[in-house]
Design an enzyme around this catalytic site. Structure first.
Site, mmCIF file in Angstrom:
data_model
loop_
_atom_site.group_PDB
_atom_site.id
_atom_site.type_symbol
_atom_site.label_atom_id
_atom_site.label_comp_id
_atom_site.label_asym_id
_atom_site.label_seq_id
_atom_site.Cartn_x
_atom_site.Cartn_y
_atom_site.Cartn_z
ATOM 1 N N ASP A 11 47.729 -31.988 -30.910
ATOM 2 C CA ASP A 11 48.272 -32.663 -31.912
ATOM 3 C C ASP A 11 49.240 -31.590 -32.576
ATOM 4 O OD1 ASP A 11 48.724 -34.516 -34.084
ATOM 5 O OD2 ASP A 11 47.340 -33.147 -35.157
ATOM 6 N N SER A 12 50.002 -31.876 -33.592
ATOM 7 C CA SER A 12 50.885 -30.921 -33.941
ATOM 8 C C SER A 12 50.034 -29.979 -34.900
ATOM 9 C CB SER A 12 51.810 -31.953 -35.091
ATOM 10 O OG SER A 12 51.085 -32.467 -36.038
ATOM 11 N N CYS A 74 47.827 -37.630 -31.286
ATOM 12 C CA CYS A 74 49.001 -37.694 -32.179
ATOM 13 C C CYS A 74 49.751 -38.884 -31.960
ATOM 14 C CB CYS A 74 49.834 -36.489 -32.048
ATOM 15 S SG CYS A 74 51.303 -36.282 -32.754
ATOM 16 N N GLU A 153 47.172 -30.781 -44.072
ATOM 17 C CA GLU A 153 47.249 -29.407 -43.366
ATOM 18 C C GLU A 153 46.848 -28.388 -44.328
ATOM 19 O OE1 GLU A 153 48.169 -28.283 -40.209
ATOM 20 O OE2 GLU A 153 47.811 -30.250 -39.358
ATOM 21 N N CYS A 185 48.163 -42.104 -37.876
ATOM 22 C CA CYS A 185 48.384 -40.770 -37.930
ATOM 23 C C CYS A 185 47.112 -40.150 -37.941
ATOM 24 C CB CYS A 185 49.038 -40.284 -38.835
ATOM 25 S SG CYS A 185 49.240 -38.383 -39.093
ATOM 26 N N HIS A 187 45.978 -37.382 -38.738
ATOM 27 C CA HIS A 187 45.498 -36.558 -40.086
ATOM 28 C C HIS A 187 44.973 -37.553 -41.057
ATOM 29 C CE1 HIS A 187 48.231 -33.527 -38.081
ATOM 30 N NE2 HIS A 187 47.847 -32.607 -39.325
HETATM 31 N N1 DGL Z 1 48.799 -36.147 -36.469
HETATM 32 C C1 DGL Z 1 50.133 -36.476 -36.154
HETATM 33 C C2 DGL Z 1 50.364 -38.147 -35.934
HETATM 34 O O1 DGL Z 1 49.155 -38.631 -35.459
HETATM 35 C C3 DGL Z 1 51.531 -35.763 -36.437
HETATM 36 C C4 DGL Z 1 51.683 -35.651 -37.877
HETATM 37 C C5 DGL Z 1 52.739 -34.888 -38.128
HETATM 38 O O2 DGL Z 1 52.806 -33.635 -37.472
HETATM 39 O O3 DGL Z 1 53.762 -35.362 -38.740
HETATM 40 O O4 DGL Z 1 51.167 -38.576 -35.963
#
Ligand code: DGL
Length: 279
Positions: A11-12, A74, A153, A185, A187
């Protein structure tokens, strides 16, 4: 036949840990190599070309770790890069968008689904496209929530600022009479309770992580790649890598995973290029 090689998950940043956590829960014998691109988070505001470049580098890195399969944990990377990477790499690869969309289709009763995600995920139109390919009668309402990822984050999971921003983002969706909301997402499951509070009890929240882990297990089983059961009382050794800020990542990860991370290593991810994948 079994296969003891690890599964690559990336993931990011910390968001993909929600998927890693689900994989650990559903497949306790599997080893994970996790990569969080913490130097370049967020992905959601970046272009398709950039995301594809990032994903190629990460896949190349994971290949050096001899992974047997990859889970793109992600939504942004799944929306922009999954098809491209699948065609380039000779490994089973799974994203989070399709499993999440399938769960939402099964969940909705009034055939009105909301999707929240990054700008990239919402602008890609991947969720409505896939949902409509399976259920053309369903109405899909997307809403980008770009500040959620940086807030998560930063660990601001229970902060009044995050709550205020959630209200601003979600008010529009509340007027759409949806009964299902996809947390598009990885997150967002980390602020699930706050999102649930904003949307109210009439809206079911869908976390694609669960269904992604189910699909991953099916895929590994089908390809004869599942790990053999571990001896009773032992646990697999997972590995964690980031592109920056190892300590911050590790503290966060240890607060949400059922696994005690002992060492997170920093990787110079820009040093991995696509030429090497094919070379
Ligand atoms: N967690 C990621 C997603 O599912 C990326 C969020 C990001 O880096 O902007 O899209």
């Amino acid at each position: 036949m079994s296969n003891q090689r690890p599964i690559g998950v990336f993931d990011s940043g910390v968001g993909g840990l929600t998927v890693a956590r689900e994989i650990m829960r559903q497949m306790p014998d599997e080893r994970i190599v996790y990569f969080g691109d913490t130097a370049r988070v967020p992905y959601g505001s970046k272009s398709r070309v950039t995301i594809i470049r990032f994903v190629r580098q990460i896949v190349r890195f994971l290949e050096t770790k001899k992974v047997k399969a990859i889970a793109i944990a992600c939504n942004t990377a799944s929306s922009y890069a999954l098809d491209t990477i699948e065609a380039e790499v000779d490994l089973p690869i799974i994203g989070v968008v399709k499993p999440g969309a399938r769960t939402a289709i099964r969940t909705t009763v009034n055939r009105r689904i909301g999707v929240i995600g990054t700008d990239a995920t919402i602008n890609s139109g991947m969720y409505p496209q896939y949902i409509h390919s399976l259920a053309p009668d369903i109405e899909v309402f997307g809403k980008a929530c770009p500040l959620f990822c940086p807030l998560v984050e930063e660990g601001m999971l229970h902060d009044f600022v995050t709550e205020e921003i959630a209200h601003r983002y979600l008010t529009e969706l509340k007027g759409r009479d949806i009964d299902t909301l996809i947390l598009g997402c990885t997150h967002y499951p980390l602020i699930r309770s706050l999102i649930g509070k904003c949307m109210g009890p009439g809206v079911q929240l869908v976390n694609p992580a669960y269904e992604t882990a189910v699909s991953l297990r099916d895929m590994l089983r089908e390809k004869d790649l599942l790990a053999a059961p571990l001896p009773a009382g032992s646990e697999p050794h997972h590995e964690f890598y980031v592109s920056d800020g190892a300590e911050k990542f590790e503290n966060f990860a240890n607060s949400i995973l059922p696994y005690d991370i002992r060492k997170t290593q920093v990787v110079d991810i820009e040093g991995y290029s696509m030429e090497k994948i094919n070379g």
